[in-house]
Design an enzyme around this catalytic site. Structure first.
Site, PDB file in Angstrom:
ATOM      1  CB  SER A 117       0.033  -1.871  -3.257  1.00 46.45           C
ATOM      2  OG  SER A 117      -1.140  -2.635  -3.147  1.00 46.45           O
ATOM      3  CG  HIS A 138      -3.323   2.675  -3.274  1.00 43.36           C
ATOM      4  ND1 HIS A 138      -2.650   3.171  -2.095  1.00 43.36           N
ATOM      5  CD2 HIS A 138      -3.517   1.406  -3.217  1.00 43.36           C
ATOM      6  CE1 HIS A 138      -2.159   2.001  -1.702  1.00 43.36           C
ATOM      7  NE2 HIS A 138      -2.661   1.063  -2.118  1.00 43.36           N
ATOM      8  CD  GLU A 150      -1.865   6.833  -1.413  1.00 39.91           C
ATOM      9  OE1 GLU A 150      -0.878   7.279  -0.883  1.00 39.91           O
ATOM     10  OE2 GLU A 150      -1.683   5.628  -1.615  1.00 39.91           O
ATOM     11  CG  ASN A 188       0.749   0.794   0.632  1.00 39.56           C
ATOM     12  OD1 ASN A 188       0.073   0.635   1.586  1.00 39.56           O
ATOM     13  ND2 ASN A 188       0.268   0.354  -0.723  1.00 39.56           N
TER      14      ASN A 188
HETATM   15  N1  CAA Z   1     -16.721  -5.005   4.137  1.00 40.30           N
HETATM   16  C1  CAA Z   1     -17.719  -4.347   4.458  1.00 40.30           C
HETATM   17  N2  CAA Z   1     -17.838  -3.883   5.702  1.00 40.30           N
HETATM   18  C2  CAA Z   1     -16.968  -4.514   6.679  1.00 40.30           C
HETATM   19  C3  CAA Z   1     -15.876  -5.318   6.300  1.00 40.30           C
HETATM   20  C4  CAA Z   1     -15.781  -5.641   4.796  1.00 40.30           C
HETATM   21  N3  CAA Z   1     -15.101  -6.571   4.568  1.00 40.30           N
HETATM   22  N4  CAA Z   1     -15.166  -5.940   7.196  1.00 40.30           N
HETATM   23  C5  CAA Z   1     -15.772  -4.960   8.483  1.00 40.30           C
HETATM   24  N5  CAA Z   1     -16.493  -4.067   7.989  1.00 40.30           N
HETATM   25  C6  CAA Z   1     -17.295  -3.304   8.721  1.00 40.30           C
HETATM   26  C7  CAA Z   1     -18.327  -4.092   9.699  1.00 40.30           C
HETATM   27  O1  CAA Z   1     -19.502  -4.383   9.174  1.00 40.30           O
HETATM   28  C8  CAA Z   1     -18.447  -2.941  10.893  1.00 40.30           C
HETATM   29  O2  CAA Z   1     -19.475  -2.048  10.515  1.00 40.30           O
HETATM   30  P1  CAA Z   1     -20.298  -1.489  11.831  1.00 40.30           P
HETATM   31  O3  CAA Z   1     -19.425  -0.784  12.810  1.00 40.30           O
HETATM   32  O4  CAA Z   1     -21.146  -0.302  11.246  1.00 40.30           O
HETATM   33  O5  CAA Z   1     -21.079  -2.584  12.361  1.00 40.30           O
HETATM   34  C9  CAA Z   1     -17.370  -2.162  10.891  1.00 40.30           C
HETATM   35  O6  CAA Z   1     -16.742  -2.230   9.395  1.00 40.30           O
HETATM   36  C10 CAA Z   1     -16.177  -2.611  11.946  1.00 40.30           C
HETATM   37  O7  CAA Z   1     -16.241  -4.154  11.621  1.00 40.30           O
HETATM   38  P2  CAA Z   1     -15.945  -5.105  13.010  1.00 40.30           P
HETATM   39  O8  CAA Z   1     -16.546  -4.429  13.926  1.00 40.30           O
HETATM   40  O9  CAA Z   1     -16.230  -6.535  12.301  1.00 40.30           O
HETATM   41  O10 CAA Z   1     -14.239  -5.094  13.299  1.00 40.30           O
HETATM   42  P3  CAA Z   1     -13.412  -3.978  13.681  1.00 40.30           P
HETATM   43  O11 CAA Z   1     -14.168  -2.844  14.592  1.00 40.30           O
HETATM   44  O12 CAA Z   1     -12.131  -4.799  14.545  1.00 40.30           O
HETATM   45  O13 CAA Z   1     -12.979  -3.159  12.266  1.00 40.30           O
HETATM   46  C11 CAA Z   1     -11.551  -3.122  10.549  1.00 40.30           C
HETATM   47  C12 CAA Z   1     -12.415  -3.962  11.178  1.00 40.30           C
HETATM   48  C13 CAA Z   1     -12.344  -1.874   9.778  1.00 40.30           C
HETATM   49  C14 CAA Z   1     -10.927  -3.806   9.417  1.00 40.30           C
HETATM   50  C15 CAA Z   1     -10.549  -2.419  11.374  1.00 40.30           C
HETATM   51  O14 CAA Z   1      -9.909  -3.361  12.197  1.00 40.30           O
HETATM   52  C16 CAA Z   1      -9.462  -1.623  10.764  1.00 40.30           C
HETATM   53  O15 CAA Z   1      -9.768  -0.231  10.526  1.00 40.30           O
HETATM   54  N6  CAA Z   1      -8.292  -2.303  10.558  1.00 40.30           N
HETATM   55  C17 CAA Z   1      -7.230  -1.533   9.818  1.00 40.30           C
HETATM   56  C18 CAA Z   1      -7.329  -1.465   8.345  1.00 40.30           C
HETATM   57  C19 CAA Z   1      -6.324  -1.028   7.630  1.00 40.30           C
HETATM   58  O16 CAA Z   1      -5.414  -0.475   8.072  1.00 40.30           O
HETATM   59  N7  CAA Z   1      -6.410  -1.063   6.333  1.00 40.30           N
HETATM   60  C20 CAA Z   1      -5.507  -0.483   5.296  1.00 40.30           C
HETATM   61  C21 CAA Z   1      -4.631  -1.622   5.186  1.00 40.30           C
HETATM   62  S1  CAA Z   1      -3.450  -0.763   3.865  1.00 40.30           S
HETATM   63  C22 CAA Z   1      -4.082  -0.847   2.351  1.00 40.30           C
HETATM   64  O17 CAA Z   1      -5.207  -1.286   2.077  1.00 40.30           O
HETATM   65  C23 CAA Z   1      -3.216  -0.458   1.340  1.00 40.30           C
HETATM   66  C24 CAA Z   1      -2.422  -1.508   0.611  1.00 40.30           C
HETATM   67  O18 CAA Z   1      -2.185  -1.046  -0.648  1.00 40.30           O
HETATM   68  C25 CAA Z   1      -1.748  -2.818   1.162  1.00 40.30           C
HETATM   69  P1  NAD Z   2      -5.952 -11.257  -4.322  1.00 37.48           P
HETATM   70  O1  NAD Z   2      -4.700 -11.856  -4.480  1.00 37.48           O
HETATM   71  O2  NAD Z   2      -7.031 -11.110  -3.269  1.00 37.48           O
HETATM   72  O3  NAD Z   2      -6.548 -11.072  -5.751  1.00 37.48           O
HETATM   73  C1  NAD Z   2      -6.211 -10.871  -7.024  1.00 37.48           C
HETATM   74  C2  NAD Z   2      -7.267 -11.457  -8.236  1.00 37.48           C
HETATM   75  O4  NAD Z   2      -6.561 -11.047  -9.347  1.00 37.48           O
HETATM   76  C3  NAD Z   2      -7.343 -13.060  -7.911  1.00 37.48           C
HETATM   77  O5  NAD Z   2      -8.704 -13.167  -7.970  1.00 37.48           O
HETATM   78  C4  NAD Z   2      -6.728 -13.320  -9.390  1.00 37.48           C
HETATM   79  O6  NAD Z   2      -7.500 -14.665  -9.941  1.00 37.48           O
HETATM   80  C5  NAD Z   2      -7.012 -12.337 -10.255  1.00 37.48           C
HETATM   81  N1  NAD Z   2      -6.257 -12.162 -11.557  1.00 37.48           N
HETATM   82  C6  NAD Z   2      -5.032 -12.544 -11.616  1.00 37.48           C
HETATM   83  N2  NAD Z   2      -4.437 -12.425 -12.959  1.00 37.48           N
HETATM   84  C7  NAD Z   2      -5.752 -11.957 -13.637  1.00 37.48           C
HETATM   85  C8  NAD Z   2      -5.723 -11.632 -14.927  1.00 37.48           C
HETATM   86  N3  NAD Z   2      -5.197 -11.599 -15.853  1.00 37.48           N
HETATM   87  N4  NAD Z   2      -7.287 -11.155 -15.209  1.00 37.48           N
HETATM   88  C9  NAD Z   2      -8.237 -10.910 -14.214  1.00 37.48           C
HETATM   89  N5  NAD Z   2      -7.887 -11.317 -13.070  1.00 37.48           N
HETATM   90  C10 NAD Z   2      -6.896 -11.816 -12.595  1.00 37.48           C
HETATM   91  O7  NAD Z   2      -5.271  -9.484  -4.426  1.00 37.48           O
HETATM   92  P2  NAD Z   2      -5.699  -8.205  -3.962  1.00 37.48           P
HETATM   93  O8  NAD Z   2      -5.348  -7.983  -2.322  1.00 37.48           O
HETATM   94  O9  NAD Z   2      -7.080  -7.897  -4.190  1.00 37.48           O
HETATM   95  O10 NAD Z   2      -4.807  -7.136  -4.557  1.00 37.48           O
HETATM   96  C11 NAD Z   2      -5.305  -6.616  -6.038  1.00 37.48           C
HETATM   97  C12 NAD Z   2      -4.545  -5.459  -6.179  1.00 37.48           C
HETATM   98  O11 NAD Z   2      -4.737  -4.322  -5.461  1.00 37.48           O
HETATM   99  C13 NAD Z   2      -3.153  -5.560  -6.206  1.00 37.48           C
HETATM  100  O12 NAD Z   2      -2.364  -4.843  -7.279  1.00 37.48           O
HETATM  101  C14 NAD Z   2      -2.668  -5.060  -4.767  1.00 37.48           C
HETATM  102  O13 NAD Z   2      -1.364  -4.545  -4.564  1.00 37.48           O
HETATM  103  C15 NAD Z   2      -3.704  -4.096  -4.611  1.00 37.48           C
HETATM  104  N6  NAD Z   2      -4.120  -3.713  -3.233  1.00 37.48           N
HETATM  105  C16 NAD Z   2      -4.136  -4.613  -2.201  1.00 37.48           C
HETATM  106  C17 NAD Z   2      -4.688  -4.242  -1.087  1.00 37.48           C
HETATM  107  C18 NAD Z   2      -4.618  -5.166  -0.001  1.00 37.48           C
HETATM  108  O14 NAD Z   2      -5.023  -5.035   1.167  1.00 37.48           O
HETATM  109  N7  NAD Z   2      -4.594  -6.348  -0.110  1.00 37.48           N
HETATM  110  C19 NAD Z   2      -4.894  -2.853  -0.693  1.00 37.48           C
HETATM  111  C20 NAD Z   2      -4.650  -1.812  -1.893  1.00 37.48           C
HETATM  112  C21 NAD Z   2      -4.373  -2.078  -3.218  1.00 37.48           C
END
Ligand code: CAA
Ligand code: NAD
Length: 289
Positions: A117, A138, A150, A188
Site C-alpha cells: 500500500s 496495487h 495502480e 493512498n
Molecule cells: N467480494 C466480492 N464481492 C463483494 C464483496 C467481496 N468481498 N463485498 C461486496 N461485494 C459485492 C456484493 O456481492 C454486491 O454485489 P451486487 O450489488 O452485484 O449484488 C456489491 O459488492 C455491493 O455489496 P453490498 O451490497 O454487500 O454492500 P455495499 O453496497 O454497501 O457495498 C462496498 C460494499 C463495495 C464495500 C462499498 O461499501 C464500498 O465501495 N466501500 C468503499 C470501499 C473502498 O473505498 N475501498 C478502497 C479501500 S483503500 C484500498 O483498498 C487501498 C489500500 O491500500 C488500503
Molecule cells: P492481512 O493481514 O489480511 O493478510 C496478510 C497475510 O499475509 C496473512 O494471512 C499472513 O499470514 C500472511 N503472511 C505474513 N507473512 C507471510 C509470509 N512470509 N509468507 C506468506 N504469507 C505471509 O493483510 P491484507 O489487508 O491482505 O494486506 C496485504 C498487503 O496488501 C499489504 O501489503 C497491504 O498493505 C496491502 N493492501 C491492503 C489493502 C487493504 O485494504 N487491506 C488494500 C490494498 C493493499
C-alpha cells in the site's frame, strides 16, 4: 498470463486469487500456514456461491474458478508461475524475506509484483532477485468489486515488465492508472491522511464514531464513513501506511493519530480482529465511542 501465484492469503490475497481465477487464470495461493490458505480458499468458495445465488455467474463457472485455485505453504509450485504477486503483511522485513525465497524458484522471465500500500517499490526492487522484473501492482479492497489497479514502476523496472502487468490488469477486468514511486502512490496519498484525520477528529471529541461516519456518508456521498473504511482496510495496515508517509516525507502533517496507534497496540485491528472503531461481535457492527 496463464498462471499467477499470490503470496499472503489475507484480505487482499484472497480477493486477488478469486479475481484471477474468475478471469480464467490458474492461481496458486500461498501463506505461512496451509490452514490459512485453505481457509481463504473456503472463503472464495462461499463468495462464488453467493454470486451463483444472485445469478451473477453460473454454477459451472464458479466451480471452474474454484478448481483453478491451488493452495500451498511452499514456494516450489511458484516455479511455474508467469507472475508472483506478494500480498503479505505490510511490513518491509517480511516482504524482503519473501522476495529472497521467491528468487530461488522464480522463472527467468517471470514478473515479481508487490501489492504494498505504501512501501517504496524502488527500495524493495533492490532487494529482489531482478529489479527490472519487479513492479508495484496495487489492488483495492474488496478486490473482486473495485475496478482500479495502480501500477507503480520502480526506478529499474523495465518497460516490458510494466507492459506485462498492465496487460494482466486488463485481462482480469481492471482499469489501470500508473503512479510514481512516491509515498502512498496516488490513491493512498490522498485517502489515508483523510482516514488518519478522522481518527484525530474522534480522539479530540469533535464527533462520535457514528456521527463522523454518517457525516461523510451523507455529506460527501462516500459509500463508507472513514472510520468504517479504516476498520475494513485494517487499522494495522492504515497505521503502517501513515508511518511510511510520515517517516519518508518527514512532514508532521502525516503524524499518526494517537488513537489509531493505541487501537493497534491493543490488537483492535478492525473487522479482521472483531473490534476497531466498531465492535463486530454481534449481528450488526456497534460503534465503540
Ligand atoms: N467480494 C466480492 N464481492 C463483494 C464483496 C467481496 N468481498 N463485498 C461486496 N461485494 C459485492 C456484493 O456481492 C454486491 O454485489 P451486487 O450489488 O452485484 O449484488 C456489491 O459488492 C455491493 O455489496 P453490498 O451490497 O454487500 O454492500 P455495499 O453496497 O454497501 O457495498 C462496498 C460494499 C463495495 C464495500 C462499498 O461499501 C464500498 O465501495 N466501500 C468503499 C470501499 C473502498 O473505498 N475501498 C478502497 C479501500 S483503500 C484500498 O483498498 C487501498 C489500500 O491500500 C488500503
Ligand atoms: P492481512 O493481514 O489480511 O493478510 C496478510 C497475510 O499475509 C496473512 O494471512 C499472513 O499470514 C500472511 N503472511 C505474513 N507473512 C507471510 C509470509 N512470509 N509468507 C506468506 N504469507 C505471509 O493483510 P491484507 O489487508 O491482505 O494486506 C496485504 C498487503 O496488501 C499489504 O501489503 C497491504 O498493505 C496491502 N493492501 C491492503 C489493502 C487493504 O485494504 N487491506 C488494500 C490494498 C493493499
Amino acid at each position: 498470463m496463464q498462471k499467477v501465484a499470490v503470496i499472503g492469503a489475507g484480505l487482499m490475497g484472497t480477493g486477488i486469487a478469486q479475481t484471477v481465477a474468475q478471469a480464467g487464470i490458474d492461481a496458486i495461493l500461498c501463506d505461512v500456514d496451509i490452514a490459512i490458505a485453505d481457509k481463504a480458499r473456503a472463503k472464495i468458495e462461499k463468495q462464488l456461491g453467493r454470486m451463483v445465488e444472485k445469478e451473477k455467474i453460473s454454477a459451472a463457472d464458479a466451480e471452474a474458478a474454484l478448481a483453478r485455485i491451488v493452495t500451498t505453504a511452499d514456494y516450489a509450485p511458484m516455479a511455474e508461475a508467469d507472475m508472483v504477486i506478494e500480498a503479505a503483511t505490510e511490513r518491509e522485513e517480511i516482504k524482503r524475506k519473501i522476495f529472497a525465497s521467491v528468487g530461488e524458484v522464480l522463472r527467468a522471465d517471470a514478473v515479481l509484483a508487490s501489492n504494498t500500500s505504501s512501501i517504496p517499490i524502488t527500495r524493495m526492487a533492490a532487494a529482489s532477485p531482478d529489479p527490472a522484473r519487479f513492479v508495484g501492482v496495487h489492488f483495492f479492497n474488496p478486490v473482486p468489486v473495485m475496478k482500479l489497479v495502480e501500477v507503480i514502476p520502480g526506478l529499474a523496472t523495465s518497460a516490458e515488465t510494466v507492459a506485462k502487468v498492465k496487460a494482466f490488469a486488463v485481462q482480469i477486468g481492471k482499469t489501470v492508472v500508473e503512479a510514481g514511486d512516491e509515498p502512498g502512490f496516488i490513491v493512498n496519498r490522498i485517502l489515508v491522511p483523510m482516514l488518519n484525520e478522522a481518527a484525530f477528529v474522534l480522539g479530540q471529541g469533535t464527533g462520535s464514531v457514528a456521527d463522523i461516519d454518517q457525516g461523510c456518508r451523507l455529506g460527501l456521498s462516500h459509500p463508507m464513513g472513514p472510520l468504517e473504511l479504516a476498520d475494513f482496510i485494517g487499522l494495522d495496515t492504515c497505521l503502517e501506511i501513515v508511518n511510511v508517509l510520515f517517516e519518508s516525507t518527514g512532514d508532521p502533517k502525516y503524524r499518526p493519530a494517537p488513537i489509531l496507534r493505541k487501537y493497534v497496540e491493543a490488537g483492535w485491528l478492525g473487522r479482521k480482529s472483531g473490534r476497531g472503531f466498531y465492535d463486530y461481535s454481534g449481528p450488526e457492527p456497534v460503534p465503540t465511542r
